[in-house]
Design an enzyme around this catalytic site. Structure first.
Site, PDB file in Angstrom:
ATOM      1  N   PRO A   1      44.954  13.360  37.655  1.00  0.00           N
ATOM      2  CA  PRO A   1      44.192  13.491  38.903  1.00  0.00           C
ATOM      3  C   PRO A   1      43.068  12.475  39.015  1.00  0.00           C
ATOM      4  O   PRO A   1      42.286  12.307  38.085  1.00  0.00           O
ATOM      5  CB  PRO A   1      43.626  14.918  38.805  1.00  0.00           C
ATOM      6  CG  PRO A   1      43.535  15.196  37.333  1.00  0.00           C
ATOM      7  CD  PRO A   1      44.697  14.475  36.714  1.00  0.00           C
TER       8      PRO A   1
ATOM      9  N   ASP B   1      40.503  15.664  40.571  1.00  0.00           N
ATOM     10  CA  ASP B   1      39.534  15.898  39.503  1.00  0.00           C
ATOM     11  C   ASP B   1      38.178  16.083  40.177  1.00  0.00           C
ATOM     12  O   ASP B   1      37.700  15.178  40.867  1.00  0.00           O
ATOM     13  CB  ASP B   1      39.526  14.704  38.551  1.00  0.00           C
ATOM     14  CG  ASP B   1      38.722  14.972  37.304  1.00  0.00           C
ATOM     15  OD1 ASP B   1      38.186  16.086  37.174  1.00  0.00           O
ATOM     16  OD2 ASP B   1      38.616  14.070  36.465  1.00  0.00           O
TER      17      ASP B   1
ATOM     18  N   TRP C   1      37.494  16.734  30.126  1.00  0.00           N
ATOM     19  CA  TRP C   1      38.791  16.333  29.571  1.00  0.00           C
ATOM     20  C   TRP C   1      39.593  17.552  29.119  1.00  0.00           C
ATOM     21  O   TRP C   1      40.825  17.503  29.064  1.00  0.00           O
ATOM     22  CB  TRP C   1      38.588  15.358  28.411  1.00  0.00           C
ATOM     23  CG  TRP C   1      38.180  13.996  28.884  1.00  0.00           C
ATOM     24  CD1 TRP C   1      36.959  13.421  28.761  1.00  0.00           C
ATOM     25  CD2 TRP C   1      38.994  13.050  29.593  1.00  0.00           C
ATOM     26  NE1 TRP C   1      36.953  12.171  29.335  1.00  0.00           N
ATOM     27  CE2 TRP C   1      38.187  11.927  29.844  1.00  0.00           C
ATOM     28  CE3 TRP C   1      40.317  13.051  30.034  1.00  0.00           C
ATOM     29  CZ2 TRP C   1      38.667  10.806  30.521  1.00  0.00           C
ATOM     30  CZ3 TRP C   1      40.801  11.937  30.710  1.00  0.00           C
ATOM     31  CH2 TRP C   1      39.977  10.839  30.949  1.00  0.00           C
TER      32      TRP C   1
ATOM     33  N   GLN D   1      43.753   5.524  28.740  1.00  0.00           N
ATOM     34  CA  GLN D   1      44.123   6.933  28.599  1.00  0.00           C
ATOM     35  C   GLN D   1      44.780   7.236  27.265  1.00  0.00           C
ATOM     36  O   GLN D   1      45.047   8.403  26.956  1.00  0.00           O
ATOM     37  CB  GLN D   1      45.041   7.359  29.750  1.00  0.00           C
ATOM     38  CG  GLN D   1      44.426   7.201  31.128  1.00  0.00           C
ATOM     39  CD  GLN D   1      43.172   8.035  31.333  1.00  0.00           C
ATOM     40  OE1 GLN D   1      42.794   8.836  30.484  1.00  0.00           O
ATOM     41  NE2 GLN D   1      42.501   7.851  32.463  1.00  0.00           N
TER      42      GLN D   1
ATOM     43  N   TRP E   1      43.250  10.848  28.721  1.00  0.00           N
ATOM     44  CA  TRP E   1      44.145  11.899  29.213  1.00  0.00           C
ATOM     45  C   TRP E   1      45.374  12.074  28.327  1.00  0.00           C
ATOM     46  O   TRP E   1      45.767  13.218  28.026  1.00  0.00           O
ATOM     47  CB  TRP E   1      44.551  11.576  30.648  1.00  0.00           C
ATOM     48  CG  TRP E   1      45.246  12.695  31.355  1.00  0.00           C
ATOM     49  CD1 TRP E   1      44.822  13.988  31.464  1.00  0.00           C
ATOM     50  CD2 TRP E   1      46.487  12.606  32.055  1.00  0.00           C
ATOM     51  NE1 TRP E   1      45.728  14.720  32.202  1.00  0.00           N
ATOM     52  CE2 TRP E   1      46.750  13.905  32.577  1.00  0.00           C
ATOM     53  CE3 TRP E   1      47.382  11.575  32.310  1.00  0.00           C
ATOM     54  CZ2 TRP E   1      47.891  14.175  33.341  1.00  0.00           C
ATOM     55  CZ3 TRP E   1      48.514  11.846  33.069  1.00  0.00           C
ATOM     56  CH2 TRP E   1      48.767  13.135  33.574  1.00  0.00           C
TER      57      TRP E   1
ATOM     58  N   LYS F   1      36.748  -9.059  34.346  1.00  0.00           N
ATOM     59  CA  LYS F   1      36.973  -7.744  34.924  1.00  0.00           C
ATOM     60  C   LYS F   1      36.737  -7.809  36.425  1.00  0.00           C
ATOM     61  O   LYS F   1      35.831  -8.496  36.892  1.00  0.00           O
ATOM     62  CB  LYS F   1      36.006  -6.736  34.282  1.00  0.00           C
ATOM     63  CG  LYS F   1      36.189  -5.308  34.761  1.00  0.00           C
ATOM     64  CD  LYS F   1      35.198  -4.393  34.068  1.00  0.00           C
ATOM     65  CE  LYS F   1      35.283  -2.981  34.635  1.00  0.00           C
ATOM     66  NZ  LYS F   1      36.576  -2.343  34.364  1.00  0.00           N
TER      67      LYS F   1
ATOM     68  N   LYS G   1      33.061  -6.519  42.458  1.00  0.00           N
ATOM     69  CA  LYS G   1      32.614  -7.000  43.762  1.00  0.00           C
ATOM     70  C   LYS G   1      31.555  -8.084  43.601  1.00  0.00           C
ATOM     71  O   LYS G   1      31.471  -9.007  44.398  1.00  0.00           O
ATOM     72  CB  LYS G   1      32.054  -5.831  44.581  1.00  0.00           C
ATOM     73  CG  LYS G   1      33.111  -4.854  45.077  1.00  0.00           C
ATOM     74  CD  LYS G   1      32.490  -3.764  45.936  1.00  0.00           C
ATOM     75  CE  LYS G   1      33.542  -2.800  46.454  1.00  0.00           C
ATOM     76  NZ  LYS G   1      32.953  -1.720  47.284  1.00  0.00           N
TER      77      LYS G   1
END
Length: 976
Positions: free
Chosen positions: A54, A93, A528, A564, A568, A601, A604
């Site tokens: 999520p 989430d 988590w 993850q 997750w 990375k 903006k």
């Protein structure tokens, strides 16, 4: 195809951009509820289970969320076409620091105490309001990226049913002896005033570990009973020195004593070279670390630490080394994992010097009392320097952990927390990991396995507010009860609970069977833990949907990015093994991270990536789908973003659309209809033409390669098969069959129709818009309404003869390419016919006259000869695939005339295009020329020009305005 091939897709739509065509298909899907119909297509007993990690409800969609969304759409579409039932449950989430930090920003709060002053109830109300808003951009992006998901029926981690399943899981783990409360050093955020899991920080290590400049000091600790003798220790955290009550040396390392006559310093022998200021000190002794163990030293400060037989001693420890510093480690048991473990082993006191905001306690009689821990470095160093205990002060730059939500520098600090034991599960987790198909494999056998093998106990509690409460109540005398359901809460409290959030749940007092009153502990669960509970909590298991959950567990497929592996993926694996002894998933794609166009990375601030919405509107979502799914980012690598590659992907898809348009154009021109009226299905071509035979076999090869790759979740391999096939279809099959299409060859039209119809089904998972756009124009009356309601086409196995035939066609193309290279060398364009190509050392081609004729036509030569012994000087040659290719560059008058005619026809076709004419639309041609050669050519080839160019008549005039050809020697005008 309908009665008129262009009725389903009017001409203006055929000419629109890829994005505009996608909009039309999207509208068709919504109007006809195609997604909903696809969910009803297959029996639920054939479930293919997919878990969707999520996203945070108020987060903005970006490339990092679009990337896995594409994989989350391709695999379920493919499995649906394979006959599986694939529910696509969306989730949000909602809890945790992401929401709390945003609410604190809105309320202008700076520290946790501001929340307490504001009132926990008011803060929870504000958090609930914040997460109720969500981001409206999600709907646009999910729709336009072509992803199907039940976004209107999501699960939310703040739903009462979801939260009840989470507390059920906690109770199960507690009853198994896997949950305990204890004190351990873990990362602590002084801004959020809560412990954090190390995995939370390391899952995005590049972002959360930041280079900072910190003081590095060497401090002199005076040995007791040995006059003027000091042990030197080095640290980069001067602020921890007031909590020092031990030193550590390595028993196996050699230490030296150096003296300047007035005092003596002890440090590791190998460290001495790092201290040039001690160069002139006399070396007066050498000892082992073992001989230092047990010696006592004087406290640096008059701290509130008991002066007992364990505090302020030197201990042996293997972590003391000579890689940096002095080979002696300063021990503050309350700060640092090694410090804490050593202190626990030797029963050192655990001094508390900081409050929950990271400030020194006010009651200490120090100048730095009340200061933030980082700001105390200066005053502490000044104090030690004044007392002659600061041997060296320098600055180093090193990676330091920061909070993943608020970016505050973290502290390794001993704190009370609730933990889940990992040790008892470790071997089982390693064993079940072997049952998972990792894509790419190395993530499973290396990184994930390493994470499991080295994971500490999981700190599962947070001293925060907006989350699932830890369902533990304790009496004043320490009796504890853990609750795992709303029914239990009602039984013990006498009240019906309709909201598990704080502060209401904190106010719920339970009455135990003993008659004692029990009060809830104040912590909430790590978010988590909530995310890891998603497989069962989304179904409110075990309170309902028991069969639904169990039929889909473990998941057949999940996908997220490499972070993850510590997030997750890991927490899913922990809870699944702890609760059921199984992995939570059986197939997983681990993507990399898409970097900016400059290799940094995406940010903006850097302006190093194009706006995703603008990219979709400019190039079409399928260009992004094709680019991402073919990229090595789907194999866990971190490539740079490339708009040029997205543009190339768009061009590939446009070639497919142009191929479809080509079929519709010539089918309409020649009034060709593909339908067998009795069956209402597209007719199949029985053509034996060599190109028709080849493209059919080539399509079966493509379907095999594409589908077998998706069977093993290899998206790049499946996707990389698409572009070569589209190019083969367009630049070889159609280009070599142009005369057949122009002449209305029914077998050619039927073959192209059959190929496009079958191809639309084959590529539907990756190119869902284009596939449905083409399919709907070509389907028969009895075919499913959408390509996504079709079964996936079964590829016909290639025979040995088929494979040989494909090899020979590839050889023809290789030889053709060699001839084109020779033409370029001879400066002879392809439209100029040449006399002869001679081939040497070519096997298995001479006997196949159709292939030879194909080679002759592609290279535009009069004859193809299989090696002649004598070749004159007009031949030039090159090597190709083990063969030698010769080209006769001699030009005769007849060959020049043929070349001139082809150039003339190309110029006339360009003039027709500029006039906006449709293929086959008859018009008049008027021309004038000052060239006798061109005049004779037009008169001689008038019948051919009239028929091939779709001209009613051809007329010469003296004065006209029109297109100039042959550098002004010929002027032509199109007249309707």
């Amino acid at each position: 195809m309908a009665k008129s091939p262009t009725k389903k897709h009017p001409q203006d739509l055929l000419n629109r951009s890829l994005f505009e065509k996608e909009e039309e298909v999207l509208g068709f899907w919504k109007k006809n509820k195609i997604f909903e119909k696809s969910l009803r297509k297959n029996p639920k007993s054939r479930i293919f289970s997919f878990y969707d990690g999520p996203p945070f409800i108020t987060g903005m969609p970006h490339y990092g969320t679009l990337l896995p969304s594409i994989a989350k759409d391709i695999i379920p579409r493919y499995q649906t076409m394979r006959g599986r039932y694939v529910p696509r449950v969306w989730g949000w989430d909602v809890h945790g620091l992401p929401a709390e930090n945003k609410v604190e920003e809105q309320l202008g709060f700076r520290v946790k105490k501001d929340i307490e002053r504001y009132g926990v109830g008011n803060f929870i109300k504000a958090a609930r309001q914040y997460v109720s808003q969500g981001s409206k951009d999600w709907r646009w992006y999910i729709d336009h990226i072509g992803r199907w998901a039940e976004i209107d029926k999501p699960y939310r981690t703040d739903d009462l049913n979801y939260m009840e399943s989470v507390i059920w899981a906690f109770k199960q783990l507690y009853d198994k002896g896997l949950i305990y409360k204890g004190r351990r050093v873990s990362l602590y955020c002084p801004r959020c005033a809560t412990p954090l899991s190390k995995f939370e920080v390391t899952m995005d290590a590049d972002e959360n570990y930041r280079n900072v400049a910190d003081p590095a000091v060497t401090i002199a600790f005076q040995l007791k009973g040995v006059p003027d003798t000091y042990v030197l220790a080095w640290t980069t955290t001067p602020w921890t020195l007031p909590a020092n009550n031990g030193l550590a040396v390595n028993p196996r390392i050699k230490y030296v004593t150096v003296s300047n006559g007035a005092k003596k310093y002890i440090l590791a022998e190998k460290a001495l070279e790092r201290y040039p200021e001690l160069k002139n000190w006399k070396r007066v002794g050498t000892i082992t670390g073992k001989s230092l163990i047990g010696k006592s030293f004087a406290p640096l400060f008059d701290a509130d630490i008991e002066k007992n037989e364990t505090n302020y001693k030197i201990w042996g420890a293997s972590f003391a080394n000579t890689d940096e510093g002095t080979g002696v480690v300063h021990i503050a048991p309350g700060f640092g994992e090694d410090d804490f473990n050593l202190g626990s082993a030797h029963k050192l006191n655990l001094p508390t010097i900081l409050d929950e905001d990271g400030k020194f306690l006010e009651h200490f009689n120090y100048p730095w009392a009340g200061l933030y821990f980082k700001k105390a470095d200066g005053p502490i160093m000044e104090d030690l320097e004044e007392r002659g205990l600061l041997v060296r002060k320098e600055t180093i730059t090193h990676a330091y952990p920061h909070c993943w939500r608020c970016t505050t520098p973290l502290i390794y600090m001993a704190q009370d927390s609730w933990f889940m034991k990992i040790g008892p599960l470790r071997q089982q987790m390693l064993k079940t990991n072997d049952r998972i198909n990792w894509v790419p494999p190395h993530f499973g056998v290396k990184r994930f396995k390493y994470n499991i093998g080295n994971a500490p106990d999981w700190s599962i509690s947070r001293t925060r507010y907006w989350g699932v409460p830890i369902p533990v109540w304790e009496t004043r005398d320490g009796e504890r009860v853990v609750v795992g359901s709303l029914a239990e809460l009602k039984q013990l409290s006498g009240r019906t609970v309709r909201d598990l959030h704080r502060p209401g749940i904190d106010e719920l007092i339970l009455t135990l069977p003993s008659g004692k009153k029990a009060y809830r502990v104040k912590e909430v669960l790590d978010v988590w833990f909530e995310s890891g509970s998603m497989p069962f909590a989304q179904d409110h298991y075990p309170f309902e949907n028991k069969q639904k959950f169990e039929s889909g567990f473990p998941a057949d497929f999940i996908v997220e990015y490499t972070g993850q592996l510590r997030g997750w993926f890991y927490y899913l694996h922990v809870l699944a093994n702890a609760l059921w002894g199984k992995p939570a998933f059986t197939n997983v794609i681990t993507t990399g991270v898409l970097m900016g166009t400059d290799g940094r990375k995406m940010s903006k601030n850097y302006g190093n990536y194009p706006d995703p919405r603008q990219i979709i509107e400019k190039y079409g979502a399928e260009a992004l789908r094709l680019y991402f799914s073919a990229s090595k980012v789907m194999l866990g690598e971190d490539p740079n973003m490339s708009e040029e590659d997205i543009r190339e992907a768009r061009n590939t898809i446009n070639i497919l659309h142009n191929t479809h348009k080509y079929l519709l154009t010539y089918a309409d021109l020649h009034h060709w209809r593909p339908l067998d009226a009795a069956r209402g299905k597209p007719a199949k071509s029985a053509s034996k033409h060599i190109l028709d035979k080849w493209i059919k076999i080539r399509l079966e090869q493509f379907i095999r390669d594409y589908s077998t790759s998706l069977d093993v979740f290899d998206l790049p391999k499946s996707t990389r098969a698409i572009q070569p096939f589209i190019e083969d279809l367009s630049t070889w099959y159609i280009r070599r069959s142009r005369d057949r299409f122009a002449g209305g060859d029914k077998l050619a039209l039927a073959t192209l129709h059959q190929i496009l119809f079958r191809l639309s089904q084959a590529v539907a998972p990756t190119l869902p818009f284009t596939a449905d756009y083409i399919y709907r124009a070509l389907r028969g009356a009895k075919d499913p309404q959408s390509v996504h309601l079709c079964d996936y086409p079964k590829h016909k196995p290639l025979s040995a003869a088929d494979r040989k035939f494909l090899e020979k066609m590839a050889l023809v193309r290789t030889l053709s390419s060699a001839v084109h290279t020779l033409r370029a060398k001879a400066k002879q364009p392809l439209r100029q016919r040449l006399a002869t190509v001679v081939l040497k050392d070519v096997q298995g081609l001479k006997e196949n006259k159709e292939l030879v004729e194909l080679l002759r036509g592609e290279t535009n030569v009069g004859t193809v000869v299989f090696y002649a012994k004598r070749l004159d000087k007009n031949f030039i040659s090159t090597k190709a695939d083990g063969a030698t290719v010769y080209l006769d560059k001699t030009l005769t008058k007849e060959l020049v005339a043929e070349g001139l005619l082809r150039e003339l026809m190309r110029g006339l076709q360009d003039a027709r295009k500029k006039a906006g004419l449709n293929v086959g639309q008859e018009v008049n041609l008027v021309y004038k020329t000052s060239s006798r050669e061109l005049l004779d050519l037009i008169n001689r080839e008038a019948d051919y020009i009239q028929k091939a160019g779709y001209f009613r008549n051809i007329k010469q005039e003296k004065a006209i305005q029109g297109e100039e050809l042959f550098k002004g020697l010929l002027t032509v005008a199109i007249q309707e």
